[in-house]
Design a protein around this motif. Structure first.
Motif, PDB file in Angstrom:
ATOM      1  N   GLY A  10     -78.600  40.688  13.326  1.00 61.74           N
ATOM      2  CA  GLY A  10     -79.020  40.326  14.675  1.00 61.74           C
ATOM      3  C   GLY A  10     -80.396  39.704  14.668  1.00 61.74           C
ATOM      4  N   LEU A  11     -80.479  38.440  14.995  1.00 62.70           N
ATOM      5  CA  LEU A  11     -81.758  37.733  14.973  1.00 62.70           C
ATOM      6  C   LEU A  11     -82.173  37.345  16.391  1.00 62.70           C
ATOM      7  CD1 LEU A  11     -83.792  36.978  12.846  1.00 62.70           C
ATOM      8  CD2 LEU A  11     -82.714  34.755  12.635  1.00 62.70           C
ATOM      9  N   GLY A  12     -81.952  38.268  17.313  1.00 63.56           N
ATOM     10  CA  GLY A  12     -82.421  38.061  18.676  1.00 63.56           C
ATOM     11  C   GLY A  12     -83.890  38.434  18.776  1.00 63.56           C
ATOM     12  N   PHE A  13     -84.318  38.846  19.940  1.00 61.80           N
ATOM     13  CA  PHE A  13     -85.721  39.194  20.159  1.00 61.80           C
ATOM     14  C   PHE A  13     -86.191  40.280  19.193  1.00 61.80           C
ATOM     15  CE2 PHE A  13     -88.696  42.115  22.333  1.00 61.80           C
ATOM     16  CZ  PHE A  13     -89.819  41.322  22.237  1.00 61.80           C
ATOM     17  N   MET A  14     -85.449  41.384  19.103  1.00 59.81           N
ATOM     18  CA  MET A  14     -85.869  42.488  18.239  1.00 59.81           C
ATOM     19  C   MET A  14     -85.712  42.118  16.764  1.00 59.81           C
ATOM     20  SD  MET A  14     -87.441  45.276  18.197  1.00 59.81           S
ATOM     21  CE  MET A  14     -87.510  45.457  19.962  1.00 59.81           C
ATOM     22  N   PRO A  31     -93.721  46.893  -1.444  1.00 61.39           N
ATOM     23  CA  PRO A  31     -92.513  46.698  -2.253  1.00 61.39           C
ATOM     24  C   PRO A  31     -91.242  46.601  -1.402  1.00 61.39           C
ATOM     25  CG  PRO A  31     -93.154  48.993  -2.331  1.00 61.39           C
ATOM     26  CD  PRO A  31     -94.215  48.262  -1.534  1.00 61.39           C
ATOM     27  N   ILE A  32     -91.170  45.532  -0.630  1.00 58.39           N
ATOM     28  CA  ILE A  32     -90.007  45.294   0.222  1.00 58.39           C
ATOM     29  C   ILE A  32     -89.717  43.800   0.231  1.00 58.39           C
ATOM     30  CG2 ILE A  32     -91.313  45.055   2.376  1.00 58.39           C
ATOM     31  CD1 ILE A  32     -88.966  46.748   3.642  1.00 58.39           C
ATOM     32  N   LYS A  33     -88.424  43.458   0.285  1.00 52.50           N
ATOM     33  CA  LYS A  33     -88.028  42.059   0.316  1.00 52.50           C
ATOM     34  C   LYS A  33     -86.855  41.919   1.264  1.00 52.50           C
ATOM     35  CE  LYS A  33     -86.284  38.336  -2.680  1.00 52.50           C
ATOM     36  NZ  LYS A  33     -85.659  37.639  -1.621  1.00 52.50           N
ATOM     37  N   LEU A  34     -87.009  41.045   2.242  1.00 55.02           N
ATOM     38  CA  LEU A  34     -85.889  40.718   3.118  1.00 55.02           C
ATOM     39  C   LEU A  34     -85.031  39.701   2.386  1.00 55.02           C
ATOM     40  CD1 LEU A  34     -84.464  41.024   5.815  1.00 55.02           C
ATOM     41  CD2 LEU A  34     -85.852  39.133   6.656  1.00 55.02           C
ATOM     42  N   ALA A  35     -83.789  40.055   2.094  1.00 54.59           N
ATOM     43  CA  ALA A  35     -82.925  39.210   1.284  1.00 54.59           C
ATOM     44  C   ALA A  35     -81.906  38.434   2.104  1.00 54.59           C
ATOM     45  CB  ALA A  35     -82.188  40.066   0.252  1.00 54.59           C
ATOM     46  N   ALA A  36     -81.432  39.012   3.203  1.00 58.63           N
ATOM     47  CA  ALA A  36     -80.333  38.372   3.935  1.00 58.63           C
ATOM     48  C   ALA A  36     -80.433  38.656   5.427  1.00 58.63           C
ATOM     49  CB  ALA A  36     -79.002  38.878   3.401  1.00 58.63           C
ATOM     50  N   ILE A  37     -79.864  37.731   6.196  1.00 61.14           N
ATOM     51  CA  ILE A  37     -79.830  37.853   7.659  1.00 61.14           C
ATOM     52  C   ILE A  37     -78.408  37.573   8.115  1.00 61.14           C
ATOM     53  CG2 ILE A  37     -80.668  36.901   9.842  1.00 61.14           C
ATOM     54  CD1 ILE A  37     -83.244  36.085   8.325  1.00 61.14           C
ATOM     55  N   CYS A  38     -77.936  38.391   9.036  1.00 61.76           N
ATOM     56  CA  CYS A  38     -76.603  38.208   9.604  1.00 61.76           C
ATOM     57  C   CYS A  38     -76.734  37.961  11.104  1.00 61.76           C
ATOM     58  CB  CYS A  38     -75.760  39.458   9.341  1.00 61.76           C
ATOM     59  SG  CYS A  38     -74.096  39.367  10.027  1.00 61.76           S
ATOM     60  N   ASP A  39     -76.173  36.850  11.556  1.00 54.66           N
ATOM     61  CA  ASP A  39     -76.128  36.550  12.986  1.00 54.66           C
ATOM     62  C   ASP A  39     -75.017  35.537  13.207  1.00 54.66           C
ATOM     63  OD1 ASP A  39     -78.412  36.837  15.474  1.00 54.66           O
ATOM     64  OD2 ASP A  39     -76.800  35.389  15.699  1.00 54.66           O
ATOM     65  N   VAL A  40     -74.266  35.689  14.278  1.00 54.94           N
ATOM     66  CA  VAL A  40     -73.155  34.772  14.545  1.00 54.94           C
ATOM     67  C   VAL A  40     -73.626  33.442  15.110  1.00 54.94           C
ATOM     68  CG1 VAL A  40     -71.457  36.612  14.837  1.00 54.94           C
ATOM     69  CG2 VAL A  40     -72.721  35.783  16.828  1.00 54.94           C
ATOM     70  N   ASP A  41     -74.842  33.393  15.633  1.00 61.72           N
ATOM     71  CA  ASP A  41     -75.381  32.165  16.225  1.00 61.72           C
ATOM     72  C   ASP A  41     -76.092  31.343  15.153  1.00 61.72           C
ATOM     73  OD1 ASP A  41     -76.594  30.166  17.683  1.00 61.72           O
ATOM     74  OD2 ASP A  41     -77.651  31.512  19.054  1.00 61.72           O
ATOM     75  N   GLU A  42     -75.427  30.315  14.646  1.00 63.14           N
ATOM     76  CA  GLU A  42     -75.987  29.515  13.567  1.00 63.14           C
ATOM     77  C   GLU A  42     -77.249  28.759  13.973  1.00 63.14           C
ATOM     78  OE1 GLU A  42     -73.130  27.195  11.395  1.00 63.14           O
ATOM     79  OE2 GLU A  42     -71.710  28.867  11.338  1.00 63.14           O
ATOM     80  N   ALA A  43     -77.496  28.576  15.262  1.00 66.06           N
ATOM     81  CA  ALA A  43     -78.738  27.926  15.713  1.00 66.06           C
ATOM     82  C   ALA A  43     -79.944  28.762  15.299  1.00 66.06           C
ATOM     83  CB  ALA A  43     -78.723  27.720  17.222  1.00 66.06           C
ATOM     84  N   LYS A  44     -79.781  30.073  15.251  1.00 63.07           N
ATOM     85  CA  LYS A  44     -80.878  30.958  14.846  1.00 63.07           C
ATOM     86  C   LYS A  44     -81.186  30.802  13.367  1.00 63.07           C
ATOM     87  CE  LYS A  44     -80.080  34.190  18.539  1.00 63.07           C
ATOM     88  NZ  LYS A  44     -79.552  35.492  18.923  1.00 63.07           N
ATOM     89  N   TRP A  45     -80.204  30.380  12.582  1.00 64.08           N
ATOM     90  CA  TRP A  45     -80.405  30.165  11.145  1.00 64.08           C
ATOM     91  C   TRP A  45     -81.377  29.020  10.907  1.00 64.08           C
ATOM     92  CZ3 TRP A  45     -74.934  30.223   8.481  1.00 64.08           C
ATOM     93  CH2 TRP A  45     -74.231  31.362   8.899  1.00 64.08           C
ATOM     94  N   LYS A  46     -81.510  28.161  11.911  1.00 64.39           N
ATOM     95  CA  LYS A  46     -82.379  26.987  11.797  1.00 64.39           C
ATOM     96  C   LYS A  46     -83.705  27.187  12.531  1.00 64.39           C
ATOM     97  CE  LYS A  46     -78.404  23.942  11.327  1.00 64.39           C
ATOM     98  NZ  LYS A  46     -77.313  24.869  11.394  1.00 64.39           N
ATOM     99  N   GLY A  47     -83.933  28.403  13.025  1.00 62.44           N
ATOM    100  CA  GLY A  47     -85.227  28.705  13.621  1.00 62.44           C
ATOM    101  C   GLY A  47     -85.253  28.884  15.120  1.00 62.44           C
TER     102      GLY A  47
END
Length: 87
Positions: A10-14, A31-47
């Motif tokens: 979920g790449l909404g507000f929160m 020692p933390i790394k964000l590796a992956a993001i899941c969201d159905v809205d592909e527009a969010k993948w582009k920022g």
């Protein structure tokens, strides 16, 4: 030292707020790394960021360093994550 690998669902507000914090922690050497993001809205993948009523940070995001998924189950099966952040 073991680096914790995280995934965000979920790449909404929160989700954006959590993404900004992961970026800050990585930059500060935690020692933390964000590796992956899941969201159905592909527009969010582009920022495309969802704005809210709180300041969550406005750091420029290089989305090319994350793997994106439309399906949470697929992300969990494909990635070696230590935890998933449900936003």
């Amino acid at each position: 030292m073991h680096v914790l690998k995280a995934g965000i669902v979920g790449l909404g507000f929160m989700g954006n707020a959590h993404l900004q914090k992961y970026m800050r922690l990585e930059k500060e050497g935690y020692p933390i790394k964000l590796a992956a993001i899941c969201d159905v809205d592909e527009a969010k993948w582009k920022g495309k960021i969802t704005e809210g009523n709180l300041d969550t940070g406005s750091e420029e995001i290089d989305f090319s360093k994350y793997r994106f998924y439309r399906d949470m189950k697929e992300m969990i099966e494909q990635e070696e994550l230590d935890f998933v952040d449900l936003c």
